[in-house]
Design a protein around this motif. Structure first.
Motif, PDB file in Angstrom:
ATOM      1  N   ASP A  91      -8.903  -2.800 -10.750  1.00 41.66           N
ATOM      2  CA  ASP A  91      -9.731  -2.181 -11.789  1.00 41.66           C
ATOM      3  C   ASP A  91      -9.768  -3.038 -13.047  1.00 41.66           C
ATOM      4  O   ASP A  91     -10.735  -2.965 -13.812  1.00 41.66           O
ATOM      5  CB  ASP A  91      -9.186  -0.795 -12.138  1.00 41.66           C
ATOM      6  N   LYS A 110       0.837  -1.206   0.000  1.00 37.36           N
ATOM      7  CA  LYS A 110       0.000   0.000   0.000  1.00 37.36           C
ATOM      8  C   LYS A 110       0.867   1.249   0.000  1.00 37.36           C
ATOM      9  O   LYS A 110       0.629   2.196  -0.769  1.00 37.36           O
ATOM     10  CB  LYS A 110      -0.918  -0.018   1.221  1.00 37.36           C
ATOM     11  N   GLY A 132     -10.458  -5.145  -5.439  1.00 40.59           N
ATOM     12  CA  GLY A 132     -10.032  -3.776  -5.709  1.00 40.59           C
ATOM     13  C   GLY A 132      -9.310  -3.568  -7.024  1.00 40.59           C
ATOM     14  O   GLY A 132      -8.994  -2.428  -7.373  1.00 40.59           O
ATOM     15  N   GLU A 149      -6.616  -5.342  -1.760  1.00 37.93           N
ATOM     16  CA  GLU A 149      -7.493  -4.576  -0.863  1.00 37.93           C
ATOM     17  C   GLU A 149      -6.730  -3.419  -0.226  1.00 37.93           C
ATOM     18  O   GLU A 149      -7.248  -2.298  -0.114  1.00 37.93           O
ATOM     19  CB  GLU A 149      -8.072  -5.495   0.215  1.00 37.93           C
ATOM     20  N   ASP A 188      -5.832  -0.794  -3.025  1.00 35.40           N
ATOM     21  CA  ASP A 188      -7.038  -0.060  -3.419  1.00 35.40           C
ATOM     22  C   ASP A 188      -7.410   0.983  -2.375  1.00 35.40           C
ATOM     23  O   ASP A 188      -7.900   2.068  -2.709  1.00 35.40           O
ATOM     24  CB  ASP A 188      -8.189  -1.051  -3.614  1.00 35.40           C
ATOM     25  N   GLU A 189      -7.160   0.664  -1.114  1.00 35.38           N
ATOM     26  CA  GLU A 189      -7.432   1.624  -0.040  1.00 35.38           C
ATOM     27  C   GLU A 189      -6.478   2.813  -0.105  1.00 35.38           C
ATOM     28  O   GLU A 189      -6.835   3.932   0.247  1.00 35.38           O
ATOM     29  CB  GLU A 189      -7.298   0.916   1.316  1.00 35.38           C
TER      30      GLU A 189
END
Length: 421
Positions: A271, A206, A269, A239, A242-243
């Motif tokens: 695309d 992330k 998540g 996940e 995407d966050e």
């Protein structure tokens, strides 16, 4: 600093402010990568990676095609691949693995060039290849482009400045893909020197993705498992990524060959999903079916008879054609479509065989004349492309010319099609 330089700097800062404000405060989607691409097909120019004869039918369901590969790829076979893909009237972009794969023809053929940046590899994978690519564009591609567009002597100083400007503009138009590589047993990991210590937990992934979006302006964050499905680990990483990002597109690639896995990563998540190997495997499947059919049928039967033959020869549900189509979650009844498309490829090839058998030592003109009025395959290609007659004629001409051993500039590059008449 001169007044002009100061003005340019202020304008540049204002432009940057507008861009960042639009993306964050106004939540405008300024990403040049279309948001409606939920499925991307990777097509490798390598000569061993073939396309099925019915490839336009399959590609009519994908969002876009990524052209690029890492082995036995040249500028020439990349240009040929774009010629074949563009004939199918599908969006296509270039993902070069080496700077010299980029040519003026590939730039004209591609919607954009996608430049990879590996977030968890060594510095060479992040900036080294990029630097060599920029050098190639500035020293070779840009000067050639300027010479073509402005065939006048410019002088060394002005020519160098224009080349630098052209190179900067070409890179400005490029899309940057920030890769997170998670399969150590892959060519991608070896090339980027990704080791066990470089594999990322979801929170670390992330943070890398946020840096890619905010600092590197990466239009795409790409979670890559290179031929192996990432399973629950990939879902957890997606996940988290995407966050963390809001503007960058999140793509997943690796080992997808069924609807359940494709839906899992999209729900997590991603695309878009990226599918490659299973698409090329359709060509092998179609070729084997044609070889069996040419032994079964002395002349071409009607399409229903060919479909019955296909369904006797293979369990359609277990075919690569069905697997590929199942990864496109918007496609209803992938098994039924797989049966139709495999039948279309085999039936068209049988028709072309009959045409070839009726030609006696033909030249290019005789080949074109033989399929001018009713090119085999045109009726089924009408479901996928606007100029079905034109595409069927180019495909047929290519395979007939290859069989006869003649060259024909009107045909598509037959070496990229996975069957021989």
């Amino acid at each position: 600093m001169s007044r002009l330089a100061s003005l340019v700097r202020r304008v540049s800062r204002f432009g940057r402010l507008v861009s960042v404000g639009g993306r964050t405060v106004l939540s405008l989607d300024t990403n040049p990568v279309p948001a409606d691409w939920t499925h991307i097909t990777k097509v490798d120019p390598e000569r061993e990676k073939k396309l099925p004869l019915a490839y336009p039918l399959y590609l009519s369901h994908t969002g876009a095609v990524s052209v690029g590969g890492s082995q036995d790829v040249t500028d020439h076979n990349t240009e040929e691949t774009f010629e074949v893909v563009n004939a199918a009237e599908v969006s296509a972009f270039h993902e070069p693995s080496a700077a010299d794969h980029v040519t003026e023809r590939t730039r004209d053929a591609a919607d954009f060039m996608a430049v990879p940046e590996v977030l968890n590899g060594d510095s060479e994978a992040l900036v080294g290849k990029l630097g060599r690519g920029i050098d190639h564009v500035r020293e070779e591609l840009a000067p050639a482009y300027i010479d073509e567009k402005l065939p006048l002597p410019l002088g060394e100083g002005l020519g160098d400045r224009l080349s630098a400007f052209a190179a900067a503009w070409m890179m400005e138009e490029a899309v940057f893909e920030a890769y997170i590589i998670m399969n150590l047993d892959s060519a991608a990991a070896r090339e980027a020197n990704v080791t066990e210590a470089d594999l990322l937990e979801p929170e670390a992934a992330k943070h890398r993705a946020m840096a890619a979006e905010t600092h590197l302006d990466s239009e795409v964050v790409y979670l890559e498992y290179s031929g192996t499905f990432g399973g629950d680990e990939a879902v957890d990483i997606l996940e988290a990524v995407d966050e963390g990002v809001s503007w960058s597109r999140v793509w997943y690639g690796g080992g997808l060959d069924n609807r359940e896995d494709a839906r899992a990563v999209l729900d997590a998540g991603a695309d878009a999903v990226v599918v490659g190997n299973v698409f090329h495997q359709i060509a092998e499947e179609e070729g084997r079916l044609y070889e069996a059919a040419r032994e079964e049928f002395a002349t071409t039967p009607d399409r229903d008879a060919v479909r019955d033959f296909v369904e006797r020869e293979v369990d359609v549900e277990e075919t690569h054609a069905a697997s590929y189509l199942s990864t496109i979650t918007a496609v209803p009844d992938p098994e039924g479509r797989a049966a139709r498309y495999l039948t279309a490829g085999v039936h068209t090839a049988l028709q072309l065989r009959d045409v070839a058998d009726g030609l006696d030592d033909p030249d290019a003109a005789a080949i074109r004349d033989a399929i001018t009025e009713t090119p085999p395959g045109a009726s089924v290609l009408a479901d996928a492309v606007g100029d079905a007659d034109g595409l069927a004629r180019r495909l047929g001409t290519a395979l007939l010319a290859e069989r006869a051993g003649v060259e024909d500039a009107d045909g598509l590059p037959a070496s990229h099609i996975g069957l021989t008449l």
